[in-house]
Design an enzyme around this catalytic site. Structure first.
Site, PDB file in Angstrom:
ATOM      1  N   ARG A 101      12.587  -4.389   6.646  1.00 38.18           N
ATOM      2  CA  ARG A 101      11.501  -4.029   7.569  1.00 38.18           C
ATOM      3  C   ARG A 101      12.028  -3.353   8.823  1.00 38.18           C
ATOM      4  NH1 ARG A 101       6.755  -6.876   6.615  1.00 38.18           N
ATOM      5  NH2 ARG A 101       6.147  -6.562   8.763  1.00 38.18           N
ATOM      6  N   ASN A 121       6.348  -8.171  16.706  1.00 37.49           N
ATOM      7  CA  ASN A 121       6.266  -7.037  15.777  1.00 37.49           C
ATOM      8  C   ASN A 121       4.955  -6.336  16.081  1.00 37.49           C
ATOM      9  OD1 ASN A 121       6.373  -5.222  13.674  1.00 37.49           O
ATOM     10  ND2 ASN A 121       5.600  -6.683  12.153  1.00 37.49           N
ATOM     11  N   GLY A 122       5.036  -5.040  16.405  1.00 33.80           N
ATOM     12  CA  GLY A 122       3.808  -4.294  16.713  1.00 33.80           C
ATOM     13  C   GLY A 122       4.049  -3.419  17.940  1.00 33.80           C
ATOM     14  N   CYS A 146       9.014  -4.437  12.035  1.00 36.61           N
ATOM     15  CA  CYS A 146      10.124  -5.330  12.390  1.00 36.61           C
ATOM     16  C   CYS A 146       9.961  -6.595  11.548  1.00 36.61           C
ATOM     17  CB  CYS A 146      10.071  -5.704  13.862  1.00 36.61           C
ATOM     18  SG  CYS A 146      10.115  -4.313  14.965  1.00 36.61           S
ATOM     19  N   TRP A 183      12.999  -2.522  14.227  1.00 33.24           N
ATOM     20  CA  TRP A 183      12.901  -1.079  14.005  1.00 33.24           C
ATOM     21  C   TRP A 183      12.335  -0.548  15.305  1.00 33.24           C
ATOM     22  CZ3 TRP A 183       9.423   2.952  14.042  1.00 33.24           C
ATOM     23  CH2 TRP A 183       9.816   4.110  13.386  1.00 33.24           C
ATOM     24  N   HIS A 222       4.483  31.966  -4.361  1.00 31.59           N
ATOM     25  CA  HIS A 222       3.852  32.314  -3.074  1.00 31.59           C
ATOM     26  C   HIS A 222       4.718  31.895  -1.904  1.00 31.59           C
ATOM     27  CE1 HIS A 222       0.158  33.281  -5.271  1.00 31.59           C
ATOM     28  NE2 HIS A 222       0.483  32.247  -6.035  1.00 31.59           N
ATOM     29  N   LYS A 272      10.580  -0.452   5.415  1.00 35.59           N
ATOM     30  CA  LYS A 272       9.775  -0.612   4.199  1.00 35.59           C
ATOM     31  C   LYS A 272       8.287  -0.604   4.523  1.00 35.59           C
ATOM     32  CE  LYS A 272       9.061  -1.367  -0.133  1.00 35.59           C
ATOM     33  NZ  LYS A 272       9.369  -0.294  -1.099  1.00 35.59           N
ATOM     34  N   GLU A 283      14.594  10.802   1.056  1.00 35.61           N
ATOM     35  CA  GLU A 283      14.596   9.577   1.881  1.00 35.61           C
ATOM     36  C   GLU A 283      15.826   8.704   1.630  1.00 35.61           C
ATOM     37  OE1 GLU A 283      11.547   6.610   1.349  1.00 35.61           O
ATOM     38  OE2 GLU A 283      11.257   7.173  -0.722  1.00 35.61           O
ATOM     39  N   GLU A 341       6.719  13.297  -5.405  1.00 35.39           N
ATOM     40  CA  GLU A 341       7.363  11.981  -5.347  1.00 35.39           C
ATOM     41  C   GLU A 341       8.857  12.102  -5.580  1.00 35.39           C
ATOM     42  OE1 GLU A 341       6.700   9.229  -4.247  1.00 35.39           O
ATOM     43  OE2 GLU A 341       8.128   7.869  -5.203  1.00 35.39           O
ATOM     44  N   LYS A 395      11.738  10.889  -2.937  1.00 33.69           N
ATOM     45  CA  LYS A 395      12.834   9.965  -3.286  1.00 33.69           C
ATOM     46  C   LYS A 395      14.174  10.550  -2.863  1.00 33.69           C
ATOM     47  CE  LYS A 395      11.176   6.827  -3.788  1.00 33.69           C
ATOM     48  NZ  LYS A 395       9.848   7.099  -3.413  1.00 33.69           N
TER      49      LYS A 395
HETATM   50  C1  AGP Z   1       8.219   5.580  -0.203  1.00 33.90           C
HETATM   51  O1  AGP Z   1       9.442   5.507  -0.910  1.00 33.90           O
HETATM   52  C2  AGP Z   1       8.376   5.178   1.241  1.00 33.90           C
HETATM   53  N1  AGP Z   1       8.977   3.920   1.369  1.00 33.90           N
HETATM   54  C3  AGP Z   1       7.088   5.338   2.026  1.00 33.90           C
HETATM   55  O2  AGP Z   1       6.666   6.671   1.885  1.00 33.90           O
HETATM   56  C4  AGP Z   1       5.921   4.419   1.615  1.00 33.90           C
HETATM   57  O3  AGP Z   1       5.411   4.795   0.356  1.00 33.90           O
HETATM   58  C5  AGP Z   1       4.815   4.551   2.667  1.00 33.90           C
HETATM   59  O4  AGP Z   1       5.327   4.116   3.901  1.00 33.90           O
HETATM   60  C6  AGP Z   1       3.559   3.754   2.319  1.00 33.90           C
HETATM   61  O5  AGP Z   1       3.856   2.396   2.279  1.00 33.90           O
HETATM   62  P1  AGP Z   1       2.759   1.389   1.650  1.00 33.90           P
HETATM   63  O6  AGP Z   1       2.606   1.770   0.213  1.00 33.90           O
HETATM   64  O7  AGP Z   1       3.358   0.032   1.839  1.00 33.90           O
HETATM   65  O8  AGP Z   1       1.497   1.564   2.421  1.00 33.90           O
END
Ligand code: AGP
Length: 614
Positions: A27, A100-101, A2, A74, A510, A609, A494, A487, A491
């Protein structure tokens, strides 16, 4: 997970807080709220949805106040709605709080308070904490700061909180444990508080990063007082922010993600600036220099991370093992922390994290530290929690990454890991001088080669148009291109919500090959190198089943050009550096497909994020 913003001083709090919340929306953005303290009392406004909804809601409301606390959420406990939005207020309406937490023992505290006759309005753990502070203050008559201290001693979990009270109107009180909180010190005894420095930087560069178990009282008349968990007062450690405001704007791009994709020539250069010199043939990572001998003698190096950062760790594994001949294990932090891993003082654990706040990575690191391992960090956010608990580390210097989908942070992480692998290989004597010099020259050339790929944006956009309607996709790669396939798939899924899987190219036989048909786009990295011919065979297998084949190839390739439906040429480079280039087309493809599907590219649904909760 958050975003928190707060202010107390002589300015109007509302605009400072709302502007700050917009900077922190990455966030979490399922609801937001603000509480404002003025000479008449306390006004609280909360709305589901983005901060813009809160602004519209307060258009005709009293927005005045010299102090305020704000929050963008969030959801963890309780669905996103107006009631569950923060701030939460005590039953008597006197105390208000943002958090936050996660309060893990909130249920037992709630039951105890209900037993005392309290009735709760929301489903949140945060409201329980607010009621607990109020109950202690009411029953014991102590001041707000003391009541917060006493309440937090009953709490199990992670928190960054800001608390305000009508009874003590000249102060706001902040506290943190495991979730980040930064205090900005204004010029005329005003204070700014936020989850990270981005809402603060335009007002002041003087900041105090709160440490775990610290509480600070920010008094508009008496200044700042900082206390540790034993209520012993301590001198705040004031740091100078390195952040610049223009880094936080979109700079003319439609989305932060597109801006950050196009920043990569600069961010990769910033990452290796002062750390390598091809002409003089040296690599130097000052942050870990004193640990390099230990690293080359270690039984193994364990890399822990989540998401994209975990993919960077997989690239690192190929680099460390092939160049420096060091045994590397790459672990999902969330799995590592709970499987009772065997760790000892001969182990080196490297946490890779853009935000430096990911709860699972942080917890895994603390576990490793408790078992005697040496813990290092590869982080992007200076002063982040992970960077502060590690023995040493190397920042990626990619600049703020606002887009939820990580792009420039990934290539910066891979750049740091490449530098580490080269430095260790040189120290250990596992790389010959010629190869070392060649790789340094090639690494220095990467930024301009990335630019050459970015210049193909329109060509890549045309390919994206062909596949924006796909329901599934497969990404294939071999060797250090396998993590790039993972990766690329991450991308796409997400930000465009298309289901995508990354797979080792050979593994396709496989199982996943059963998925191949004319509806299934298959993205393959088929660059020149030791496994090229084998990848070409995999491509043939896909084509034989009418799969649509989009291949990333080395400039000058003809063989794959003749087979694939589409090819994207990237410049030739050393095989170890291909991940830095091959990932760029996949970033652009997923970006354009997401835009064509009208997805929220910078703030994809359900994501945040920084995942600061488990
Ligand atoms: C990647 O595009 C995502 N936003 C997510 O997988 C991110 O890499 C993951 O949450 C790790 O975040 P960090 O690198 O801040 O630890």
């Amino acid at each position: 997970m958050c975003g928190i913003v707060a202010y107390i001083g002589n300015k109007e709090a509302y605009s400072i807080i709302v502007k700050g919340l917009k900077r922190l929306e990455y966030r979490g953005y399922d609801s937001s709220g603000i509480a404002l303290l003025n000479t008449e009392g306390l006004n609280t406004y909360k709305k589901q949805g983005k901060v813009a909804n809160l602004e519209a809601f307060t258009e005709d409301k009293d927005r005045s106040g010299y102090a305020g606390i704000g929050h963008t959420r969030w959801a963890t406990h309780g669905p996103p709605n107006d009631t569950n939005a923060h701030p939460h207020t005590s039953e008597d309406g006197n105390i208000t709080l943002v958090h936050n937490g996660i309060i893990e023992n909130y249920d037992s505290i709630r039951k105890e308070l209900e037993g005392k006759g309290y009735t709760f309005k929301s489903d949140t753990d945060t409201e329980v904490l607010c009621y607990l502070i109020s109950d202690i203050k009411t029953k014991t008559g102590v001041k707000l700061g003391k009541a917060i201290h006493l309440a937090l001693q009953q709490v199990v979990g992670a928190y960054a909180i800001v608390v305000m009270s009508k009874d003590e109107p000249n102060k706001i009180i902040v506290a943190r444990k495991s979730s980040p909180l930064v205090v900005g010190i204004g010029k005329d005894n005003d204070f700014y508080v936020a989850s990270d420095a981005t809402p603060i930087v335009e007002y002041t560069k003087q900041v105090v990063y709160l440490n775990d178990d610290e509480i600070a009282i920010l008094n508009r008349d008496k200044g700042m007082k900082l206390f540790n968990i034993d209520e012993v007062q301590k001198e705040p450690y004031v740091e100078e922010l390195e952040l610049h405001l223009e880094e936080l704007e979109k700079g003319g791009y439609e989305h932060f993600m597109l801006k950050e994709i196009h920043e990569q020539p600069r961010s990769i250069k910033d990452c290796f600036r002062g750390r390598l010199n091809a002409e003089e043939a040296w690599v130097s990572l000052g942050g870990i220099k004193e640990y390099e001998q230990k690293m080359i003698k270690a039984n193994r190096i364990i890399m822990i991370a989540c998401g994209t950062s975990w993919h960077a760790g997989l690239v690192g594994e190929y680099l460390f093992e092939d160049l420096a001949r060091i045994n590397v294990e790459v672990e999902y932090a969330s799995e590592f922390r709970y499987r009772n891993p065997i760790i000892n003082e001969n182990d080196i654990v490297i946490a890779i994290s853009q935000s430096g706040e990911t709860a699972d990575t942080m917890a895994a690191l603390e576990l490793a530290k408790s078992k005697g391992a040496t813990i290092l960090g590869v982080c992007n956010v200076v002063g982040s929690s992970i960077s502060r608990i590690t023995d040493a580390g190397s920042y990626t210097h990619a600049g703020p990454e606002i887009g939820v989908a990580s792009t420039k942070a990934f290539t910066a992480q891979v750049t740091v890991l490449t530098l580490m692998a080269l430095s260790l290989a040189k120290l250990k004597g596992t790389i010959c001088e010629t190869k070392f010099r060649t790789m340094l020259s090639e690494l220095e050339a990467i930024p301009q080669k990335v630019q050459q790929i970015l210049d193909k944006n329109d060509e890549i956009k045309l390919i994206a148009e062909q596949y924006q309607g796909a329901s599934n996709a497969l990404y294939l790669g071999r060797g250090s291109s396998f993590p790039v396939a993972l990766e690329g798939a991450l991308k796409l899924k997400e930000i465009s919500y298309i289901h995508a899987e990354g797979y080792p190219a050979a593994e396709m036989k496989h199982g996943p090959i059963a998925l191949i048909d004319e509806e299934m786009p298959v993205f393959v990295i088929a660059t020149s190198g030791p496994s090229y011919e084998k990848v070409v065979s995999n491509i043939q297998e896909v084509k034989a089943r009418k799969g649509k084949l989009i291949a990333v190839v080395t400039e000058g390739d003809q063989q794959v050009h003749d087979i694939a439906d589409h090819t994207i040429d990237i410049p030739d480079t050393d095989e170890h550096l291909v991940p830095l280039l091959a990932t760029i087309p996949f970033q652009l493809l997923s970006y354009h497909i997401a835009v064509m599907r009208n997805c929220n590219v910078d703030q994809p649904r359900n994501l945040a994020k920084s995942v600061t909760v488990e």
